[in-house]
Design a protein around this motif. Structure first.
Motif, PDB file in Angstrom:
ATOM      1  N   ASP A 212      31.366 -59.652  35.766  1.00  0.00           N
ATOM      2  CA  ASP A 212      32.721 -59.657  35.204  1.00  0.00           C
ATOM      3  C   ASP A 212      32.983 -58.420  34.346  1.00  0.00           C
ATOM      4  O   ASP A 212      34.064 -57.843  34.403  1.00  0.00           O
ATOM      5  CB  ASP A 212      32.953 -60.921  34.373  1.00  0.00           C
ATOM      6  CG  ASP A 212      32.954 -62.193  35.219  1.00  0.00           C
ATOM      7  OD1 ASP A 212      33.080 -62.097  36.460  1.00  0.00           O
ATOM      8  OD2 ASP A 212      32.806 -63.283  34.635  1.00  0.00           O
TER       9      ASP A 212
ATOM     10  N   ALA B 130      36.443 -46.129  40.354  1.00  0.00           N
ATOM     11  CA  ALA B 130      37.728 -46.014  39.647  1.00  0.00           C
ATOM     12  C   ALA B 130      38.504 -44.847  40.245  1.00  0.00           C
ATOM     13  O   ALA B 130      37.933 -43.825  40.602  1.00  0.00           O
ATOM     14  CB  ALA B 130      37.504 -45.792  38.152  1.00  0.00           C
TER      15      ALA B 130
ATOM     16  N   GLY C 262      33.214 -55.151  36.779  1.00  0.00           N
ATOM     17  CA  GLY C 262      34.055 -55.148  37.978  1.00  0.00           C
ATOM     18  C   GLY C 262      33.240 -55.196  39.269  1.00  0.00           C
ATOM     19  O   GLY C 262      33.679 -54.710  40.306  1.00  0.00           O
ATOM     20  N   TRP C 263      32.061 -55.799  39.209  1.00  0.00           N
ATOM     21  CA  TRP C 263      31.170 -55.858  40.362  1.00  0.00           C
ATOM     22  C   TRP C 263      31.512 -57.041  41.263  1.00  0.00           C
ATOM     23  O   TRP C 263      32.110 -58.012  40.822  1.00  0.00           O
ATOM     24  CB  TRP C 263      29.715 -56.004  39.907  1.00  0.00           C
ATOM     25  CG  TRP C 263      29.207 -54.835  39.149  1.00  0.00           C
ATOM     26  CD1 TRP C 263      29.100 -54.713  37.794  1.00  0.00           C
ATOM     27  CD2 TRP C 263      28.740 -53.595  39.690  1.00  0.00           C
ATOM     28  NE1 TRP C 263      28.582 -53.481  37.461  1.00  0.00           N
ATOM     29  CE2 TRP C 263      28.356 -52.772  38.606  1.00  0.00           C
ATOM     30  CE3 TRP C 263      28.602 -53.105  40.984  1.00  0.00           C
ATOM     31  CZ2 TRP C 263      27.852 -51.491  38.789  1.00  0.00           C
ATOM     32  CZ3 TRP C 263      28.097 -51.822  41.158  1.00  0.00           C
ATOM     33  CH2 TRP C 263      27.726 -51.031  40.075  1.00  0.00           C
ATOM     34  N   THR C 264      31.057 -56.963  42.501  1.00  0.00           N
ATOM     35  CA  THR C 264      31.142 -58.052  43.459  1.00  0.00           C
ATOM     36  C   THR C 264      29.731 -58.352  43.946  1.00  0.00           C
ATOM     37  O   THR C 264      28.972 -57.428  44.267  1.00  0.00           O
ATOM     38  CB  THR C 264      32.019 -57.653  44.675  1.00  0.00           C
ATOM     39  OG1 THR C 264      33.327 -57.343  44.200  1.00  0.00           O
ATOM     40  CG2 THR C 264      32.094 -58.769  45.696  1.00  0.00           C
TER      41      THR C 264
ATOM     42  N   ARG D 161      30.908 -52.261  43.826  1.00  0.00           N
ATOM     43  CA  ARG D 161      32.250 -52.154  43.258  1.00  0.00           C
ATOM     44  C   ARG D 161      32.903 -50.887  43.782  1.00  0.00           C
ATOM     45  O   ARG D 161      32.242 -49.910  44.141  1.00  0.00           O
ATOM     46  CB  ARG D 161      32.240 -52.171  41.739  1.00  0.00           C
ATOM     47  CG  ARG D 161      31.648 -50.946  41.089  1.00  0.00           C
ATOM     48  CD  ARG D 161      31.741 -51.035  39.589  1.00  0.00           C
ATOM     49  NE  ARG D 161      30.940 -49.969  38.980  1.00  0.00           N
ATOM     50  CZ  ARG D 161      30.598 -49.919  37.713  1.00  0.00           C
ATOM     51  NH1 ARG D 161      31.007 -50.878  36.892  1.00  0.00           N
ATOM     52  NH2 ARG D 161      29.885 -48.935  37.233  1.00  0.00           N
TER      53      ARG D 161
END
Length: 128
Positions: free
Chosen positions: A95, A127, A98-100, A124
């Motif tokens: 969280d 940016a 911004g990772w998956t 991720r």
């Protein structure tokens, strides 16, 4: 002609270990061992990992990773926090950065071979 910009996803692999092979050999009894396990769980952190990538066909979600760990750890008769805390720490990493979650693996302590460890692969988008 406008150049094509290609963005490549960032990938990281992390490990959380209970480091059983580093335990003080003088620890005796279930109570002392449970206390040491809880100390390692609460003080432990997810660290960079450079070994083999986990197979997404094995564990493809954080929920599957947690379930696999719970199956194994439930047999140990230890507090629920032994699994809950590392998974909560992983969710915070995901969280906060911004990772998956891509793939995971859980392996139990095995004598002279390995400690109990979680390994995950996260990705991720960069940016812009």
């Amino acid at each position: 002609m406008t150049p094509t910009i290609i963005t490549v996803a960032e990938t990281v692999m992390l490990m959380f270990s209970y480091f059983e092979h580093d335990w003080d050999e003088s620890l005796e009894g279930a109570e002392a061992m449970d206390a040491e396990l809880m100390r390692r769980v609460t003080e432990g952190a997810w660290m960079p990992y450079s070994g083999d990538e986990p197979d997404p066909e094995n564990i493809a979600t954080i929920e599957e990773l947690e379930g696999r760990a719970r199956e194994a750890v439930d047999e140990w008769d230890v507090p629920d926090d032994v699994v809950r805390v590392p998974i909560e720490k992983l969710r915070a990493v995901i969280d906060g950065g911004g990772w998956t979650f891509v793939a995971g693996e859980f392996s139990e302590f095995e004598g002279h071979h390995n400690d109990t460890e979680y390994v995950v692969k996260l990705t991720r988008q960069p940016a812009t």
